[in-house]
Motif scaffolding. Structure first.
Motif, PDB file in Angstrom:
ATOM      1  N   LEU A   1       0.823  -1.221   0.000  1.00 41.08           N
ATOM      2  CA  LEU A   1       0.000   0.000   0.000  1.00 41.08           C
ATOM      3  C   LEU A   1       0.853   1.267   0.000  1.00 41.08           C
ATOM      4  O   LEU A   1       0.434   2.310   0.506  1.00 41.08           O
ATOM      5  N   LYS A   2       2.044   1.169  -0.580  1.00 40.51           N
ATOM      6  CA  LYS A   2       2.987   2.288  -0.534  1.00 40.51           C
ATOM      7  C   LYS A   2       2.401   3.592  -1.058  1.00 40.51           C
ATOM      8  O   LYS A   2       2.678   4.667  -0.519  1.00 40.51           O
ATOM      9  N   ASP A   3       1.567   3.527  -2.113  1.00 43.15           N
ATOM     10  CA  ASP A   3       0.999   4.748  -2.690  1.00 43.15           C
ATOM     11  C   ASP A   3      -0.010   5.404  -1.747  1.00 43.15           C
ATOM     12  O   ASP A   3      -0.125   6.629  -1.722  1.00 43.15           O
ATOM     13  N   LEU A   4      -0.723   4.596  -0.974  1.00 44.91           N
ATOM     14  CA  LEU A   4      -1.668   5.157   0.000  1.00 44.91           C
ATOM     15  C   LEU A   4      -0.924   5.753   1.195  1.00 44.91           C
ATOM     16  O   LEU A   4      -1.293   6.803   1.703  1.00 44.91           O
ATOM     17  N   TYR A   5       0.137   5.066   1.654  1.00 42.90           N
ATOM     18  CA  TYR A   5       0.897   5.584   2.793  1.00 42.90           C
ATOM     19  C   TYR A   5       1.497   6.953   2.497  1.00 42.90           C
ATOM     20  O   TYR A   5       1.602   7.816   3.380  1.00 42.90           O
ATOM     21  N   LYS A   6       1.882   7.166   1.251  1.00 41.61           N
ATOM     22  CA  LYS A   6       2.526   8.428   0.886  1.00 41.61           C
ATOM     23  C   LYS A   6       1.573   9.617   0.972  1.00 41.61           C
ATOM     24  O   LYS A   6       2.009  10.770   0.969  1.00 41.61           O
ATOM     25  N   LYS A   7       0.275   9.346   1.022  1.00 40.62           N
ATOM     26  CA  LYS A   7      -0.701  10.436   1.155  1.00 40.62           C
ATOM     27  C   LYS A   7      -0.730  10.982   2.584  1.00 40.62           C
ATOM     28  O   LYS A   7      -1.286  12.047   2.841  1.00 40.62           O
ATOM     29  N   VAL A   8      -0.156  10.228   3.512  1.00 41.86           N
ATOM     30  CA  VAL A   8      -0.125  10.633   4.918  1.00 41.86           C
ATOM     31  C   VAL A   8       1.135  11.450   5.184  1.00 41.86           C
ATOM     32  O   VAL A   8       2.233  11.018   4.845  1.00 41.86           O
ATOM     33  N   PRO A   9       1.008  12.644   5.778  1.00 44.93           N
ATOM     34  CA  PRO A   9       2.199  13.438   6.101  1.00 44.93           C
ATOM     35  C   PRO A   9       3.125  12.664   7.041  1.00 44.93           C
ATOM     36  O   PRO A   9       2.669  11.902   7.893  1.00 44.93           O
ATOM     37  N   ASP A  10       4.417  12.841   6.875  1.00 46.05           N
ATOM     38  CA  ASP A  10       5.412  12.140   7.700  1.00 46.05           C
ATOM     39  C   ASP A  10       5.179  10.633   7.687  1.00 46.05           C
ATOM     40  O   ASP A  10       5.119   9.982   8.735  1.00 46.05           O
ATOM     41  N   HIS A  11       5.037  10.067   6.496  1.00 49.27           N
ATOM     42  CA  HIS A  11       4.718   8.648   6.398  1.00 49.27           C
ATOM     43  C   HIS A  11       5.919   7.750   6.673  1.00 49.27           C
ATOM     44  O   HIS A  11       5.754   6.575   6.988  1.00 49.27           O
TER      45      HIS A  11
ATOM     46  N   LYS B   1     -10.503  -1.727  -1.787  1.00 51.95           N
ATOM     47  CA  LYS B   1     -11.171  -1.790  -3.087  1.00 51.95           C
ATOM     48  C   LYS B   1     -12.245  -0.711  -3.208  1.00 51.95           C
ATOM     49  O   LYS B   1     -12.445  -0.132  -4.278  1.00 51.95           O
ATOM     50  N   SER B   2     -12.927  -0.442  -2.086  1.00 48.05           N
ATOM     51  CA  SER B   2     -13.972   0.584  -2.085  1.00 48.05           C
ATOM     52  C   SER B   2     -13.373   1.966  -2.346  1.00 48.05           C
ATOM     53  O   SER B   2     -13.909   2.753  -3.137  1.00 48.05           O
ATOM     54  N   ILE B   3     -12.245   2.273  -1.701  1.00 50.75           N
ATOM     55  CA  ILE B   3     -11.576   3.560  -1.897  1.00 50.75           C
ATOM     56  C   ILE B   3     -11.127   3.703  -3.346  1.00 50.75           C
ATOM     57  O   ILE B   3     -11.317   4.745  -3.974  1.00 50.75           O
ATOM     58  N   SER B   4     -10.538   2.640  -3.888  1.00 52.83           N
ATOM     59  CA  SER B   4     -10.057   2.676  -5.269  1.00 52.83           C
ATOM     60  C   SER B   4     -11.209   2.851  -6.250  1.00 52.83           C
ATOM     61  O   SER B   4     -11.119   3.655  -7.195  1.00 52.83           O
ATOM     62  N   PHE B   5     -12.298   2.114  -6.035  1.00 51.79           N
ATOM     63  CA  PHE B   5     -13.449   2.194  -6.934  1.00 51.79           C
ATOM     64  C   PHE B   5     -14.067   3.588  -6.909  1.00 51.79           C
ATOM     65  O   PHE B   5     -14.359   4.177  -7.962  1.00 51.79           O
ATOM     66  N   GLU B   6     -14.262   4.141  -5.699  1.00 54.25           N
ATOM     67  CA  GLU B   6     -14.885   5.455  -5.579  1.00 54.25           C
ATOM     68  C   GLU B   6     -14.010   6.538  -6.199  1.00 54.25           C
ATOM     69  O   GLU B   6     -14.518   7.473  -6.823  1.00 54.25           O
ATOM     70  N   SER B   7     -12.699   6.416  -6.020  1.00 53.29           N
ATOM     71  CA  SER B   7     -11.789   7.401  -6.601  1.00 53.29           C
ATOM     72  C   SER B   7     -11.821   7.348  -8.121  1.00 53.29           C
ATOM     73  O   SER B   7     -11.865   8.392  -8.797  1.00 53.29           O
ATOM     74  N   THR B   8     -11.818   6.137  -8.677  1.00 50.55           N
ATOM     75  CA  THR B   8     -11.873   5.972 -10.140  1.00 50.55           C
ATOM     76  C   THR B   8     -13.198   6.487 -10.693  1.00 50.55           C
ATOM     77  O   THR B   8     -13.228   7.208 -11.700  1.00 50.55           O
ATOM     78  N   LEU B   9     -14.304   6.118 -10.033  1.00 52.33           N
ATOM     79  CA  LEU B   9     -15.627   6.560 -10.475  1.00 52.33           C
ATOM     80  C   LEU B   9     -15.732   8.079 -10.418  1.00 52.33           C
ATOM     81  O   LEU B   9     -16.268   8.714 -11.338  1.00 52.33           O
ATOM     82  N   ASN B  10     -15.197   8.664  -9.351  1.00 56.35           N
ATOM     83  CA  ASN B  10     -15.223  10.127  -9.207  1.00 56.35           C
ATOM     84  C   ASN B  10     -14.489  10.792 -10.360  1.00 56.35           C
ATOM     85  O   ASN B  10     -14.977  11.772 -10.940  1.00 56.35           O
ATOM     86  N   SER B  11     -13.311  10.279 -10.701  1.00 57.37           N
ATOM     87  CA  SER B  11     -12.528  10.871 -11.785  1.00 57.37           C
ATOM     88  C   SER B  11     -13.257  10.759 -13.122  1.00 57.37           C
ATOM     89  O   SER B  11     -13.249  11.693 -13.926  1.00 57.37           O
ATOM     90  N   ILE B  12     -13.898   9.606 -13.357  1.00 56.16           N
ATOM     91  CA  ILE B  12     -14.639   9.410 -14.597  1.00 56.16           C
ATOM     92  C   ILE B  12     -15.794  10.400 -14.698  1.00 56.16           C
ATOM     93  O   ILE B  12     -16.011  11.032 -15.745  1.00 56.16           O
ATOM     94  N   VAL B  13     -16.541  10.542 -13.584  1.00 57.85           N
ATOM     95  CA  VAL B  13     -17.687  11.474 -13.577  1.00 57.85           C
ATOM     96  C   VAL B  13     -17.203  12.905 -13.804  1.00 57.85           C
ATOM     97  O   VAL B  13     -17.825  13.665 -14.566  1.00 57.85           O
ATOM     98  N   PHE B  14     -16.083  13.282 -13.181  1.00 61.25           N
ATOM     99  CA  PHE B  14     -15.565  14.644 -13.332  1.00 61.25           C
ATOM    100  C   PHE B  14     -15.185  14.915 -14.789  1.00 61.25           C
ATOM    101  O   PHE B  14     -15.553  15.950 -15.353  1.00 61.25           O
ATOM    102  N   ILE B  15     -14.462  13.990 -15.391  1.00 64.74           N
ATOM    103  CA  ILE B  15     -14.031  14.182 -16.783  1.00 64.74           C
ATOM    104  C   ILE B  15     -15.233  14.212 -17.728  1.00 64.74           C
ATOM    105  O   ILE B  15     -15.305  15.046 -18.641  1.00 64.74           O
ATOM    106  N   ILE B  16     -16.203  13.331 -17.505  1.00 67.84           N
ATOM    107  CA  ILE B  16     -17.411  13.310 -18.350  1.00 67.84           C
ATOM    108  C   ILE B  16     -18.205  14.600 -18.186  1.00 67.84           C
ATOM    109  O   ILE B  16     -18.740  15.137 -19.170  1.00 67.84           O
ATOM    110  N   SER B  17     -18.281  15.122 -16.965  1.00 70.75           N
ATOM    111  CA  SER B  17     -19.023  16.370 -16.747  1.00 70.75           C
ATOM    112  C   SER B  17     -18.397  17.535 -17.506  1.00 70.75           C
ATOM    113  O   SER B  17     -19.107  18.367 -18.080  1.00 70.75           O
ATOM    114  N   LEU B  18     -17.079  17.578 -17.547  1.00 70.55           N
ATOM    115  CA  LEU B  18     -16.389  18.632 -18.309  1.00 70.55           C
ATOM    116  C   LEU B  18     -16.642  18.454 -19.808  1.00 70.55           C
ATOM    117  O   LEU B  18     -16.957  19.425 -20.517  1.00 70.55           O
ATOM    118  N   ALA B  19     -16.484  17.222 -20.281  1.00 70.44           N
ATOM    119  CA  ALA B  19     -16.670  16.956 -21.713  1.00 70.44           C
ATOM    120  C   ALA B  19     -18.109  17.244 -22.139  1.00 70.44           C
ATOM    121  O   ALA B  19     -18.342  17.798 -23.233  1.00 70.44           O
TER     122      ALA B  19
END
Length: 342
Positions: free
Chosen positions: A130-140, A229-247
């Motif tokens: 989970l190295k990519d998630l840990y890096k989101k935490v300050p002073d990881h 998996k829930s965090i990953s799915f929600e993040s991906t879905l959010n990005s898709i919705v954001f890009i589609i809303s702009l387009a």
């Protein structure tokens, strides 16, 4: 000026306002990865002043729960073949360490120096799942604090003791605890390292060992796969919705139809709801109820300006925008606020 160009300029104003709104303190990474719930961790382990004098080092690690608290236990044994030396216990054990007779621990609070930065780099670049998630935490990165020094003596050649720690907790602001980990480090040769942590349903144990700059490193991650998996799915879905809303908004402006005000407004409001997460930021309750609402009202007015013949906002548009904004607020309460109370 061409009407389409004017409409795109108005929409660009909205985009600028949209991204400026995320600069408020109500939108930050700390909402998703709270600093107060993700305290900086320390390496566990034992460091010897003369590691060449150590043989037969065996370590058994177990993570278990006691009184609703997760604990990690290390059972350590080794043979000391020197005359006089020292070992340091890394990290902050949460209970008294019972050592053999004639071994008297000394309180000595220091931060150890050495190649520990290379160990951190190896962990957060390659070895932690989970190295990519840990890096989101300050002073990881793990620290090298040590508060206990233990003198070694040739009169006690066989040493056995146990160390008890709290594993490092990784907490998501909306999902709660998603993982815990512990990293054991020693500068002596390890003959055997065993993990006896039980595998629970829905929980995955990821362990890995490696050598780095003369240190033996063994890490374990206890991962809540469902939440990850829930965090990953929600993040991906959010990005898709954001890009589609702009387009969608860009396409509707290009089509330049007077009846496109409602779909244009919906796409703009979807952009408001997804922009902070797209930027890897979370939204506080205040940000959702107030800043999103204000931005939503401005979006409604701009949508009327874009779809009007003369790019003007009429008096009735102010009243209609209030109605749209109240609907937007209600949707946000249902989708974002109410789930946070459970």
């Amino acid at each position: 000026m061409d009407k389409k160009i004017t409409n795109y300029i108005i929409y660009a104003v909205f985009i600028v306002l949209l991204f400026l709104s995320t600069l408020f303190k109500s939108f930050s990474t700390d909402v998703l990865w709270p600093k107060d719930q993700n305290a900086k961790g320390s390496f566990d382990g034992i460091i010897f002043s003369d590691p060449q004098d150590i043989s037969g080092l065996n370590v058994t690690r177990t993570i278990f729960k006691e009184n609703n608290k997760n604990l990690v236990k290390y059972d350590v044994s080794f043979l000391y073949e020197g005359d006089f030396g020292n070992l340091r216990i890394l990290g902050n054990p949460v209970s008294q360490i019972f050592l053999p007779n004639k071994m008297n621990p000394v309180f000595s609070d220091v931060t150890l120096k050495g190649e520990y930065n290379k160990i951190n780099n190896a962990l957060f670049q390659e070895n932690l799942k989970l190295k990519d998630l840990y890096k989101k935490v300050p002073d990881h990165e793990f620290s090298t604090t040590s508060k206990i020094r233990v003198p070694l003596d040739k009169e006690v050649p066989e040493v056995k003791f146990s160390m008890l720690y709290e594993p490092r907790q990784i907490t998501h602001g909306l999902k709660g605890n998603i993982a815990q980990n512990a990293v054991f480090v020693t500068n002596a040769r390890v003959e055997s390292f065993r993990d006896t942590t039980k595998q629970e349903k829905g929980i995955k144990n990821e362990s890995k060992n490696f050598q780095e700059s003369g240190y033996y490193v063994n890490s374990i991650e206890v991962i809540n796969e469902k939440q990850i998996k829930s965090i990953s799915f929600e993040s991906t879905l959010n990005s898709i919705v954001f890009i589609i809303s702009l387009a969608t908004a860009i396409l509707l402006i290009w089509l330049d139809k007077n009846k496109s005000q409602v779909p244009l407004l919906i796409s703009m409001m979807l952009s408001i709801m997804t922009v902070s997460r797209f930027l890897d930021k979370g939204a506080t309750t205040f940000g959702i109820l107030f800043i999103w609402t204000i931005t939503g009202y401005l979006a409604s007015l701009l949508s009327y300006a874009i779809t009007s013949e003369e790019n003007k906002i009429k008096t009735r548009d102010f009243k209609r925008s209030i109605a749209w904004t109240l609907i937007f607020l209600l949707v946000n309460i249902i989708v974002f606020i109410i789930p946070r109370t459970f």
